[in-house]
Design a protein around this motif. Structure first.
Motif, PDB file in Angstrom:
ATOM      1  N   GLU A  72       0.843  -1.197   0.000  1.00  0.00           N
ATOM      2  CA  GLU A  72       0.000   0.000   0.000  1.00  0.00           C
ATOM      3  C   GLU A  72       0.877   1.245   0.000  1.00  0.00           C
ATOM      4  OE1 GLU A  72      -3.104  -0.005   2.979  1.00  0.00           O
ATOM      5  OE2 GLU A  72      -3.012  -2.188   3.135  1.00  0.00           O
TER       6      GLU A  72
ATOM      7  N   SER B  16       0.609   5.602  -0.362  1.00  0.00           N
ATOM      8  CA  SER B  16      -0.209   6.812  -0.423  1.00  0.00           C
ATOM      9  C   SER B  16       0.702   8.022  -0.575  1.00  0.00           C
ATOM     10  CB  SER B  16      -1.054   6.934   0.848  1.00  0.00           C
ATOM     11  OG  SER B  16      -1.789   8.132   0.856  1.00  0.00           O
TER      12      SER B  16
ATOM     13  N   ASN C  80       0.682  12.171  -0.893  1.00  0.00           N
ATOM     14  CA  ASN C  80      -0.175  13.315  -0.628  1.00  0.00           C
ATOM     15  C   ASN C  80       0.606  14.621  -0.750  1.00  0.00           C
ATOM     16  OD1 ASN C  80      -2.738  11.871   0.742  1.00  0.00           O
ATOM     17  ND2 ASN C  80      -0.855  10.897   1.488  1.00  0.00           N
TER      18      ASN C  80
ATOM     19  N   SER D 213      -2.508  -1.353  -3.436  1.00  0.00           N
ATOM     20  CA  SER D 213      -3.252  -0.115  -3.235  1.00  0.00           C
ATOM     21  C   SER D 213      -2.372   1.087  -3.545  1.00  0.00           C
ATOM     22  CB  SER D 213      -3.758  -0.040  -1.786  1.00  0.00           C
ATOM     23  OG  SER D 213      -4.340   1.217  -1.509  1.00  0.00           O
TER      24      SER D 213
ATOM     25  N   LYS E  17      -2.787   5.336  -3.676  1.00  0.00           N
ATOM     26  CA  LYS E  17      -3.622   6.499  -3.418  1.00  0.00           C
ATOM     27  C   LYS E  17      -2.814   7.768  -3.676  1.00  0.00           C
ATOM     28  CE  LYS E  17      -6.295   4.000   0.096  1.00  0.00           C
ATOM     29  NZ  LYS E  17      -6.782   3.977   1.496  1.00  0.00           N
TER      30      LYS E  17
ATOM     31  N   ASN F 200      -3.122  11.824  -3.833  1.00  0.00           N
ATOM     32  CA  ASN F 200      -3.891  13.011  -3.464  1.00  0.00           C
ATOM     33  C   ASN F 200      -3.078  14.259  -3.780  1.00  0.00           C
ATOM     34  OD1 ASN F 200      -5.534  14.959  -2.344  1.00  0.00           O
ATOM     35  ND2 ASN F 200      -5.192  14.340  -0.228  1.00  0.00           N
TER      36      ASN F 200
ATOM     37  N   THR G 297      -7.024  -1.368  -5.319  1.00  0.00           N
ATOM     38  CA  THR G 297      -7.507  -0.077  -4.821  1.00  0.00           C
ATOM     39  C   THR G 297      -6.747   1.051  -5.507  1.00  0.00           C
ATOM     40  OG1 THR G 297      -8.071  -0.982  -2.644  1.00  0.00           O
ATOM     41  CG2 THR G 297      -7.775   1.400  -2.796  1.00  0.00           C
TER      42      THR G 297
ATOM     43  N   HIS H 199      -6.948   5.378  -5.838  1.00  0.00           N
ATOM     44  CA  HIS H 199      -7.535   6.666  -5.507  1.00  0.00           C
ATOM     45  C   HIS H 199      -6.800   7.755  -6.288  1.00  0.00           C
ATOM     46  CE1 HIS H 199      -9.371   5.545  -1.302  1.00  0.00           C
ATOM     47  NE2 HIS H 199      -9.625   4.632  -2.239  1.00  0.00           N
TER      48      HIS H 199
ATOM     49  N   SER I 155     -11.668   5.414  -6.472  1.00  0.00           N
ATOM     50  CA  SER I 155     -12.070   6.752  -6.040  1.00  0.00           C
ATOM     51  C   SER I 155     -11.418   7.777  -6.955  1.00  0.00           C
ATOM     52  CB  SER I 155     -11.646   6.993  -4.588  1.00  0.00           C
ATOM     53  OG  SER I 155     -12.009   8.299  -4.167  1.00  0.00           O
TER      54      SER I 155
END
Length: 464
Positions: A101, A103, A105, A126, A128, A130, A152, A154, A180
């Motif tokens: 995973e 992420s 940001n 995953s 993500k 942002n 997943t 995003h 998403s």
């Protein structure tokens, strides 16, 4: 410490959750430092890494078994030093083969080159992103080509990403479970049809258009409904600022989700009575429904008689969704409450038919003291939130004390309630939580003792 069995050390580490405590423990001795480094599977880094690449390299070398990583540069400014760039993802892919995973940001210095390094993280499940403004569809495609097990994805405020081959490839791989896409200006509602077979196993979809739909948008979204889409496993659906009028945009989703449990429709144009009826017939497992209804829309966009919701819409839900336990209804312009939409009787009928535990009403001009009496008599209702419900008076609040299950009340921007309506609750030990915000005629002194926990704010700026 050197004599302790390895299994005992691992058991000790598993019982320590706080990062600060684990960091302190790792300083006790070299053995604990090594074991804790091997055991750590989650890391969150950002502005405090300085110099960024050197610090990150050291972290990746020590925590080589990382499975989850968050890089957050929220609030970053140049005086804090350089951000982690593409070379950071190269280091990550080389040192952390167990990464599942990731992420990113507010990472302004990571682009498609950095994402290309991630393609060697074969276990990545995953991703993500942002506000990673420099990435494009090319970078997303390279990740999907290399990491074929991604379930997943995003994308939030990634302005350069459009929907080209990557969306089609993602659908063909048929591993996607959660998607998403929020405020990505170059991805439209009709692009989602490119998922094709990927719809079958999708369990959560969150799609938000950047800004309110424009009048001409509906002319571009008329082909989606002609495609046959199967979304039998979709459990959570959230649409914001989307067009869902019959034959337009994402209307092809509603009424086809047999496993749907949670539905959020926020400022979506074209929600009709037929949508709700189809929902009640197909989605009998629905548990949560939240709708924010626009009262202003382009005059020529739809036939008014088609788009309006009706009183019978909620009655259809009452009949077809026996598991519904959370209902949120709000209107975009509370100064002009709707006359041809939901009614108090329909809401009460739903409350009496379904085990509603949480009810949130905002700008519902139809709710009055008689309605409050019926709501407070509901056997299952535990949480009641009322915002800008101006027909409710102290007489309505007095029914709260008689409610069999109500434990949490929130009153926000309600003009008709005063300290007098709160008096029956004082020292009654009825409520666990009472929140009062922006109600000009309720004082902090007047609600003392009305609940075990109280939150009070008297911000009246909304009135001016």
């Amino acid at each position: 410490m050197e004599d302790l069995p390895e299994s005992l050390l691992l058991d000790i580490l598993k019982r320590i959750d706080r990062t600060a405590d684990r960091n302190s423990l790792s300083l006790v001795c070299k053995r604990l430092h090594r074991v804790e480094g091997e055991q750590r599977d989650f890391l969150r880094v950002g502005c405090r890494m300085h110099p960024a690449i050197e610090a990150f390299t050291a972290l990746c070398s020590r925590f080589s078994n990382l499975s989850k990583l968050e890089i957050v540069y929220s609030g970053w400014k140049s005086s804090l030093g350089k951000q982690l760039g593409n070379e950071g993802l190269q280091v990550l892919s080389s040192n952390c083969p167990s990464l599942e995973e990731l992420s990113l940001n507010f990472c302004s210095f990571i682009d498609d080159t950095g994402l290309r390094y991630l393609s060697s993280c074969r276990k990545l499940l995953s991703l993500k992103l942002n506000f990673v403004p420099a990435i494009s569809s090319i970078g997303i495609l390279s990740v999907i080509l290399g990491c074929k097990n991604i379930s997943t994805l995003h994308l939030i405020r990634c302005m350069k990403v459009s929907s080209t081959e990557w969306l089609e490839l993602l659908g063909k791989l048929s591993n996607l479970r959660e998607l998403s896409i929020k405020n990505c200006r170059r991805i439209r509602e009709d692009d989602l049809i490119k998922l094709g077979p990927g719809w079958r196993k999708l369990r959560r979809l969150d799609f938000a258009v950047d800004g309110y739909p424009k009048v001409h948008d509906h002319l571009l979204l008329s082909e989606c409904h002609k495609e046959v889409v199967y979304c039998d496993e979709l459990k959570e659906l959230s649409l914001t600022n989307c067009i869902v009028a019959p034959g337009q945009g994402l209307s092809f989703i509603l009424g086809r989700c047999v496993a749907l449990e949670k539905l959020l429709l926020d400022m979506c144009l074209g929600v009709t009575h037929s949508h709700i009826v189809a929902l009640s017939r197909k989605s009998s497992n629905l548990r949560i429904l939240a709708m924010r209804i626009p009262l202003e829309f382009p005059v020529n966009l739809f036939d008014n008689s088609l788009w309006e919701l009706q009183e019978d819409s909620l009655r259809a839900l009452a009949a077809g969704c026996p598991m519904l336990n959370t209902l949120e209804l709000s209107y975009s312009d509370w100064d002009f409450p709707p006359t041809l939409c939901f009614t108090q009787d329909a809401v009460i009928a739903l409350i009496q038919s379904c085990p509603i535990r949480v009810l949130n009403l905002c700008g519902c001009g139809f709710l009055n003291d008689i309605g409050m009496k019926a709501l407070c008599a509901a056997q299952s209702l535990q949480v009641l939130e009322l915002t800008k419900c101006q027909k409710i008076s102290d007489e309505g609040l007095e029914h709260i004390i008689k409610s069999p299950s109500l434990k949490t009340i929130k009153l926000c921007k309600c003009l008709g309630v005063t300290d007098t309506g709160m008096k029956p609750l004082v020292d009654s030990h009825k409520l666990d939580l009472l929140t009062v915000e922006g109600c000009p005629h309720i004082s902090e002194e007047g609600i003392k003792g009305a609940a075990r926990s109280i939150s009070y704010k008297k911000d009246l700026s909304w009135m001016y």
